[in-house]
Motif scaffolding. Structure first.
Motif, mmCIF file in Angstrom:
data_model
loop_
_atom_site.group_PDB
_atom_site.id
_atom_site.type_symbol
_atom_site.label_atom_id
_atom_site.label_comp_id
_atom_site.label_asym_id
_atom_site.label_seq_id
_atom_site.Cartn_x
_atom_site.Cartn_y
_atom_site.Cartn_z
ATOM 1 N N LYS A 154 -63.769 -56.415 -53.710
ATOM 2 C CA LYS A 154 -63.639 -56.273 -52.258
ATOM 3 C C LYS A 154 -63.603 -54.796 -51.840
ATOM 4 C CE LYS A 154 -60.860 -58.178 -48.521
ATOM 5 N NZ LYS A 154 -59.659 -58.975 -48.230
ATOM 6 N N LEU A 155 -62.888 -53.965 -52.628
ATOM 7 C CA LEU A 155 -62.755 -52.546 -52.307
ATOM 8 C C LEU A 155 -63.876 -51.698 -52.920
ATOM 9 C CD1 LEU A 155 -58.890 -52.198 -52.747
ATOM 10 C CD2 LEU A 155 -60.169 -52.401 -50.602
ATOM 11 N N ASP A 156 -64.815 -52.354 -53.632
ATOM 12 C CA ASP A 156 -65.937 -51.680 -54.279
ATOM 13 C C ASP A 156 -65.468 -50.563 -55.226
ATOM 14 O OD1 ASP A 156 -68.642 -51.536 -54.810
ATOM 15 O OD2 ASP A 156 -68.959 -49.943 -53.329
ATOM 16 N N LYS A 157 -64.504 -50.910 -56.053
ATOM 17 C CA LYS A 157 -63.965 -49.969 -57.046
ATOM 18 C C LYS A 157 -64.636 -50.208 -58.395
ATOM 19 C CE LYS A 157 -59.382 -49.066 -55.213
ATOM 20 N NZ LYS A 157 -57.967 -49.012 -55.558
ATOM 21 N N PRO A 158 -64.469 -49.289 -59.342
ATOM 22 C CA PRO A 158 -64.991 -49.518 -60.694
ATOM 23 C C PRO A 158 -64.390 -50.785 -61.314
ATOM 24 C CG PRO A 158 -64.292 -47.250 -60.438
ATOM 25 C CD PRO A 158 -63.859 -47.979 -59.197
ATOM 26 N N ARG A 159 -65.117 -51.410 -62.202
ATOM 27 C CA ARG A 159 -64.753 -52.718 -62.769
ATOM 28 C C ARG A 159 -63.768 -52.613 -63.939
ATOM 29 N NH1 ARG A 159 -66.783 -54.266 -58.366
ATOM 30 N NH2 ARG A 159 -68.912 -54.994 -58.273
ATOM 31 N N VAL A 160 -62.657 -51.973 -63.740
ATOM 32 C CA VAL A 160 -61.644 -51.793 -64.787
ATOM 33 C C VAL A 160 -61.002 -53.131 -65.146
ATOM 34 C CG1 VAL A 160 -59.463 -50.663 -65.361
ATOM 35 C CG2 VAL A 160 -61.208 -49.427 -64.066
ATOM 36 N N GLN A 161 -60.702 -53.938 -64.155
ATOM 37 C CA GLN A 161 -60.022 -55.208 -64.404
ATOM 38 C C GLN A 161 -60.919 -56.200 -65.143
ATOM 39 O OE1 GLN A 161 -56.794 -55.868 -64.027
ATOM 40 N NE2 GLN A 161 -56.579 -53.735 -63.363
ATOM 41 N N GLN A 162 -62.221 -56.117 -64.906
ATOM 42 C CA GLN A 162 -63.133 -56.988 -65.649
ATOM 43 C C GLN A 162 -63.074 -56.671 -67.135
ATOM 44 O OE1 GLN A 162 -67.126 -57.122 -64.169
ATOM 45 N NE2 GLN A 162 -66.482 -57.557 -62.077
ATOM 46 N N ARG A 163 -63.004 -55.399 -67.468
ATOM 47 C CA ARG A 163 -62.886 -55.001 -68.876
ATOM 48 C C ARG A 163 -61.548 -55.457 -69.453
ATOM 49 N NH1 ARG A 163 -65.808 -50.562 -66.803
ATOM 50 N NH2 ARG A 163 -63.953 -49.314 -66.442
ATOM 51 N N LYS A 164 -60.492 -55.381 -68.638
ATOM 52 C CA LYS A 164 -59.177 -55.836 -69.119
ATOM 53 C C LYS A 164 -59.182 -57.344 -69.366
ATOM 54 C CE LYS A 164 -56.270 -52.197 -67.233
ATOM 55 N NZ LYS A 164 -55.156 -51.865 -66.321
ATOM 56 N N LEU A 165 -59.839 -58.097 -68.485
ATOM 57 C CA LEU A 165 -59.948 -59.546 -68.693
ATOM 58 C C LEU A 165 -60.729 -59.840 -69.962
ATOM 59 C CD1 LEU A 165 -59.681 -62.511 -67.870
ATOM 60 C CD2 LEU A 165 -61.719 -62.203 -66.438
ATOM 61 N N PHE A 166 -61.828 -59.126 -70.183
ATOM 62 C CA PHE A 166 -62.628 -59.321 -71.391
ATOM 63 C C PHE A 166 -61.797 -59.003 -72.635
ATOM 64 C CE2 PHE A 166 -65.823 -57.988 -74.548
ATOM 65 C CZ PHE A 166 -66.567 -59.153 -74.591
ATOM 66 N N LYS A 167 -61.026 -57.932 -72.572
ATOM 67 C CA LYS A 167 -60.166 -57.567 -73.702
ATOM 68 C C LYS A 167 -59.134 -58.661 -73.967
ATOM 69 C CE LYS A 167 -57.124 -53.896 -75.320
ATOM 70 N NZ LYS A 167 -56.437 -52.654 -74.988
ATOM 71 N N TYR A 168 -58.574 -59.223 -72.909
ATOM 72 C CA TYR A 168 -57.606 -60.315 -73.062
ATOM 73 C C TYR A 168 -58.255 -61.531 -73.714
ATOM 74 C CZ TYR A 168 -54.198 -63.916 -71.846
ATOM 75 O OH TYR A 168 -53.299 -64.942 -71.907
ATOM 76 N N LEU A 169 -59.464 -61.865 -73.279
ATOM 77 C CA LEU A 169 -60.189 -63.005 -73.877
ATOM 78 C C LEU A 169 -60.505 -62.734 -75.348
ATOM 79 C CD1 LEU A 169 -62.638 -63.905 -70.959
ATOM 80 C CD2 LEU A 169 -60.601 -65.166 -71.682
#
Length: 178
Positions: free
Chosen positions: A157-172
């Motif tokens: 929504k805020l058009d920020k870098p996808r840091v959380q997507q990488r964190k989710l992938f790391k969690y998976l």
């Protein structure tokens, strides 16, 4: 000499060698040729790797003695013998072990691609996809997954870098022990 053997070659061999009585002489020769190439590919492995594999003793002994041979004619005869012995054994299982030794990263690549698809599904579907994750990984924490989803949606929504997507992938990855 470099021997190249593929899963396709092995699959053709397996499907045709089920009914030995119906095989033509030409097909038997093609099967032996594939097995001869596979024996050559196995011979290229180190003795240590050959011993790790679950090979029939007669095939293992034949491969180890082929490694010691200097004469091309002797090696040729030895590979014919190895091919005949491989014909009597479970070539599919031996080929799987061969692939695991020669291409150890292939299994991990497939699992990582599956995790990427799962991550993308979670991002696209949100809370609806959590059930799929919990079925695949029963030890996953629903609350952590929801936090990741909310953070990812906020990033998008805020058009920020996808840091959380990488964190989710790391969690998976941690859930899948990859």
């Amino acid at each position: 000499m470099k021997y190249i053997i593929t899963q396709n070659d092995i699959d053709k061999l397996i499907t045709t060698s089920d009914d030995d009585e119906e095989l033509s002489k030409s097909q038997l020769k093609r099967n032996i040729q594939v097995l001869h190439q596979f024996g050559g590919a196995l011979e290229m492995l180190s003795a240590k790797n050959l011993k790790k594999m679950n090979l029939p003793d007669i095939v293992l002994d034949g491969l180890l003695s082929a490694k010691k041979m200097q004469s091309d004619n002797a090696k040729k005869r030895q590979f014919q013998y190895i091919a005949k012995q491989l014909h009597k054994s479970d070539v599919q299982a031996i080929f799987k072990q061969y692939i695991d030794i020669t291409q150890p990263g292939e299994k991990n690549k497939k699992e990582l691609f599956q995790l990427e698809r799962l991550r993308d599904k979670i991002i696209a579907q949100g809370d609806e996809a959590i059930g799929d994750v919990l079925m695949r990984y029963p030890n996953a924490d629903r609350q952590i997954l929801r936090q990741h989803i909310r953070s990812i949606q906020k990033e998008i929504k805020l058009d920020k870098p996808r840091v959380q997507q990488r964190k989710l992938f790391k969690y998976l990855r941690e859930l899948g022990n990859i």
